[in-house]
Write an enzyme that holds these catalytic residues in place. Sequence first.
Site: not given
Ligand code: KET
Length: 461
Positions: A271, A190, A307
């Site tokens: 994560d 990510w 998610k």
């Molecule tokens: N870890 C991973 C692996 C991840 O894909 C995301 C979000 C997060 C943590 C953080 O999510 P949060 O919203 O802070 O709980 N990924 C998607 C959104 C982004 O980039 O913020 C994405 O990869 O599209």
Amino acid sequence: MGHGVESFGDNSVAASRRLSTLARHLEASSMAESENVGLRRSLTSGFDGDSVFAHVVKAPEDPILGVTIAYNKDPSPVKLNLGVGAYRTEEGKPLVLNVVRRAEQLLINDRQAKLSVLVSRVKEYLPIVGLAEFNKLSAKLMFGEDSPAIRKNRVTTVQCLSGTGSLRVGGEFLARHYHQKTIYIPQPTWGNHPKVFTLAGLSVKTYRYYDPATRGLNFKGLLEDLDSAPSGAIVLLHACAHNPTGVDPTPEQWEKIRQLMRSRKLMPFFDSAYQGFASGSLDVDAQAVRMFVADGGECLVAQSYAKNMGLYGERVGALSIVCNAADVASRVESQLKLVIRPMYSNPPIHGASIVATILRDKNMFNEWTVELKAMADRIITMRQKLFDALRARGTPGDWSHIIKQIGMFTFTGLNKEQVAFMTKEYHIYMTSDGRISMAGLSSKTVPHLADAIHAAVTRLS
Ligand code: KET
């Protein structure tokens, strides 16, 4: 009528009188101003010459969130946003789970507001570590109902600002209190990981993870890199549904990774952003984490409800640190508070109250798992449909990775130029590494995407 006209006339005379008075006043004051303008500007005005920020250069948009910005600007009616990992319905609409709506209703109606338990109706500050019941239930969700580590109070869990905030707080804690300051992240990973951990004060290195040739796990490379990492180094692991590749180790491979990491004293930092989204089962998707906790060793876990509960904008998540003894866990928690307090003081109350309402009630919990499974299943259906559509078009290449990969994303293997072509010609938006969010796709939009991929692959190979 006559009265109206007369009064209009009166008003108009009065208005022009006021206007000319104002004009005279402005003239006079601007003359006075011009006399000592130099002196006053330099002493009190904030508008003399260049901005002190004039040297600030325009930053590029975020590689993931910037895709949505570009998408929003496109007027095309056929445009499709497959960039950010956010779930959409078959109608292409964002989804608020029914169980979440129900929980919010309960929180609003809760007149007796059991203050110590659920307090969304009350808007007081939460403690620095967040809502106690939310933390307890989040730990159980991650480590299992009957987890010995929880029973022995070896786990400290603090509510944080979704997955990102949990990673950041965990990173800052490690930078302050852990002897090894290097974190190994998978290649690729990510896009925010390297930034979060660098700013937390850690030094970031990568380990091999994905093999573009097989579109699968580079297991040998992974083991070699972890084996040669310095003893004690931190290793970031995606708990399930690896982003962006959709490639996860098998349970047997996880077991080998665990053995190697424990023997080399590497510190696991999980994560977990997609629990329930990989397999449709919350327990199955927690297997890797639970394997590492069951051996009695220590680790960190960042959990996100963005998610799996669709609470993206509520920013609700948790950081757990599993320690080898209860007294250590309690001291660790006291230090986490010192990380959090100057960063954002304490976390928001509403999202955590929703999660706690759902997790504490058996019926609501079950309703959630059904809705979660439906989201995961719809994504799997989209994988099959896209695969079939490419096969039907005879698109060159082996596209079986679309159905083999796990979670929200397909790592298509399309290159930068092909992605740019699809955006320009087909108004399809995705990250430049060729990742598409399957959750943004629907039966109606699959043919359009398949046409675009077919054209990109046949014209720009
Ligand atoms: N870890 C991973 C692996 C991840 O894909 C995301 C979000 C997060 C943590 C953080 O999510 P949060 O919203 O802070 O709980 N990924 C998607 C959104 C982004 O980039 O913020 C994405 O990869 O599209």
